[in-house]
Write an enzyme that holds these catalytic residues in place. Structure first.
Site, short mmCIF file in Angstrom:
data_model
loop_
_atom_site.label_atom_id
_atom_site.label_comp_id
_atom_site.label_asym_id
_atom_site.label_seq_id
_atom_site.Cartn_x
_atom_site.Cartn_y
_atom_site.Cartn_z
N LYS A 1 39.97 38.59 44.56
CA LYS A 1 40.23 38.29 43.14
C LYS A 1 38.89 38.42 42.38
O LYS A 1 38.43 39.53 42.21
CB LYS A 1 40.91 36.94 43.04
CG LYS A 1 42.18 36.97 43.92
CD LYS A 1 43.07 35.79 43.80
CE LYS A 1 44.14 35.79 44.87
NZ LYS A 1 45.00 36.97 44.90
N HIS B 1 41.66 31.35 43.52
CA HIS B 1 41.54 31.76 42.11
C HIS B 1 40.33 31.15 41.42
O HIS B 1 40.12 31.41 40.24
CB HIS B 1 42.84 31.42 41.36
CG HIS B 1 43.95 32.32 41.78
ND1 HIS B 1 44.19 33.54 41.20
CD2 HIS B 1 44.86 32.20 42.79
CE1 HIS B 1 45.20 34.14 41.80
NE2 HIS B 1 45.62 33.33 42.77
N HIS C 1 50.75 28.60 47.10
CA HIS C 1 51.04 30.01 47.36
C HIS C 1 51.92 30.18 48.60
O HIS C 1 51.86 29.39 49.54
CB HIS C 1 49.71 30.75 47.57
CG HIS C 1 49.84 32.23 47.65
ND1 HIS C 1 49.80 32.92 48.83
CD2 HIS C 1 50.03 33.16 46.68
CE1 HIS C 1 49.93 34.20 48.60
NE2 HIS C 1 50.08 34.39 47.30
N GLU D 1 45.95 23.86 46.29
CA GLU D 1 45.08 24.89 45.72
C GLU D 1 44.16 24.18 44.72
O GLU D 1 44.55 23.13 44.18
CB GLU D 1 45.91 25.94 44.99
CG GLU D 1 46.72 26.82 45.93
CD GLU D 1 47.56 27.86 45.19
OE1 GLU D 1 47.16 28.32 44.11
OE2 GLU D 1 48.63 28.20 45.72
N ASP E 1 42.84 25.72 49.09
CA ASP E 1 42.83 27.16 48.81
C ASP E 1 42.15 27.36 47.46
O ASP E 1 42.66 26.94 46.42
CB ASP E 1 44.29 27.66 48.80
CG ASP E 1 44.40 29.15 48.49
OD1 ASP E 1 43.55 29.67 47.77
OD2 ASP E 1 45.37 29.78 48.97
N SER F 1 47.82 29.58 40.81
CA SER F 1 47.85 30.94 40.30
C SER F 1 48.94 31.21 39.27
O SER F 1 48.84 32.13 38.49
CB SER F 1 48.02 31.91 41.46
OG SER F 1 49.21 31.61 42.16
N ASN G 1 43.75 40.08 38.84
CA ASN G 1 42.92 38.88 39.07
C ASN G 1 41.44 39.23 39.16
O ASN G 1 40.66 38.54 39.82
CB ASN G 1 43.35 38.19 40.38
CG ASN G 1 44.82 37.85 40.40
OD1 ASN G 1 45.54 38.24 41.31
ND2 ASN G 1 45.28 37.13 39.40
#
Ligand SMILES: Cc1ncc(COP(=O)(O)O)c(C=O)c1O
Length: 401
Positions: free
Chosen positions: A242, A213, A138, A181, A210, A185, A47
């Site tokens: 990441k 990413h 996640h 998120e 979240d 991901s 990542n």
């Protein structure tokens, strides 16, 4: 049964074996090439979206901090681990995110689990909260909701389903939370934050996003997807592990919530502060992220290129609209075989299988990086082309191996 027989039986019955894999990292100034058994592989599994793990500024600052302050801080921040640089980082980050304040955590996993545990405390809330969490969130968020006792997992990125659940429970006056998120991901899809914000406002739910990413790689100055809506998001969580190239995590929130978490959050109270080397890398990343516009543009251009290639060659990338491009194959064994095939052709890409993704949704996940060169991307497409042209023949050979 013998003490360990339960675990033995689990391993024998487990259809989706996991393995630790080791690769050697030769001295190299790029993070996207790794070596296994002497062969160079182009890495599409990590990542490191901006290639910052190898950035000289992060590495030099990290070394300088070790030299000055040593290898560890040996106690929690509330004891004597509150190194002066924490304050500076948290202020810079708050300004960048547009939040009143921020709070650093030892890791993203720990941040999600322990912040949610603290937020859902039924004694503090005087009743059990109601939590609405995207089904594909996640595992650290899913772990956090177990503390809530009452939760709904809504269909992935399905605003209509979330609205329906909120409406169904509208008469319940208990505290409500929505967990999502900003960029998922495993699917690489970016959500419509404005619509989640509208729902959170309508039903007076606390919105927790979240941004792990997205931070570093998205947003005008790289501060993530959530930063452009920061006033309307109660808690923004992000990681330094990441695109920001090192380790650790943060949340952006109000002063009041920060104060509360300092009293209640076990991940802060009972865990040793981040070591100087990591604080050094974080402080350097925070300084350079806004300057990496060109890298972000390159990353997004690679992502568009690869997704177009997928469309042109009939490969299924699901709902991705980012630099995480999954190739959804379905069958877990076929997916593992395909990952081995790619590795034999110099491409490292993770096979993601249940329970990380639903049954029959196994996939190879390609994580693109600004540190890739166009020729790496072209090579990936070339190898995928041989597979898609050969179609089921290659798959058949792999499966029967
Ligand atoms: C969405 C999301 N949140 C949190 C985490 C955990 O972050 P960390 O690796 O810093 O523990 C991850 C890590 O994979 C993640 O993908």
């Amino acid at each position: 049964m013998n003490k360990q027989d339960y675990y033995k039986r689990f391993l024998q019955e487990n259809k989706f074996p996991r393995q630790l894999k080791s690769y050697t990292w030769k001295q190299h100034d790029s993070s996207v090439y790794v070596y296994r058994q002497g062969r160079r592989l182009i890495d599409f599994s990590a990542n490191d979206y901006l290639g910052l793990t190898k950035h000289p500024m992060l590495n030099e600052r990290s070394q300088a901090f070790i030299k000055q302050w040593g290898a560890g801080l040996s106690s929690s921040r509330l004891v004597r681990g509150n190194h002066e640089v924490y304050d500076q980082i948290e202020k810079q980050l708050a300004q960048a995110l547009g939040k009143e304040t921020t709070l650093l955590f030892p890791s993203g996993y720990q941040a999600n689990i322990s912040v949610l545990e603290a937020l859902f405390d039924a004694h503090v809330l005087t009743e059990k909260p109601l939590v609405f969490c995207d089904r594909y969130c996640h595992t650290s968020l899913q772990g956090g909701i177990r503390h809530a006792a009452r939760f709904y997992r809504f269909r992935h990125n399905n605003l209509a389903h979330l609205a329906q659940l909120l409406e169904k429970t509208a008469t319940q006056s208990c505290p409500k939370f929505i967990l999502i998120e900003s960029l998922y991901s495993m699917d690489g899809d970016i959500v419509d934050l404005a619509s989640y914000i509208a729902l959170a406002k309508q039903y007076q739910a606390l919105l927790y996003v979240d941004d792990a990413h997205a931070v570093g790689a998205r947003g005008e100055l790289g501060w993530g997807e959530a930063s452009s809506h920061s006033k309307d998001i109660d808690i923004i969580m992000g990681t330094f592990s990441k695109a920001l190239g090192s380790f650790g995590a943060y949340i952006g929130c109000s002063w009041l919530l920060r104060e509360y978490l300092l009293h209640k959050c076990r991940g802060i109270i009972y865990s040793t502060a981040l070591p100087p080397a990591i604080l050094g890398a974080i402080s350097a990343a925070i300084e350079i992220i806004p300057q990496l516009t060109e890298e972000r543009q390159r990353l997004h251009a690679y992502a568009r290129y690869v997704r177009k290639f997928f469309v042109d060659h009939g490969l299924n990338y699901g709902t991705s609209n980012s630099y995480i491009v999954p190739w959804i194959i379905g069958d877990a064994k076929k997916t593992r075989d395909m990952s081995h095939y790619l590795e034999s052709h110099g491409i490292l890409a993770a096979a993601i299988q249940p329970p990380t993704v639903p049954i029959q949704q196994s996939r190879i996940r390609f994580c693109l990086s600004a540190a890739h060169q166009q020729q790496d991307i072209d090579y990936l497409c070339e190898v995928l082309k041989t597979i898609s042209t050969a179609g089921s023949r290659v798959t058949q050979t792999l499966v029967s191996k």
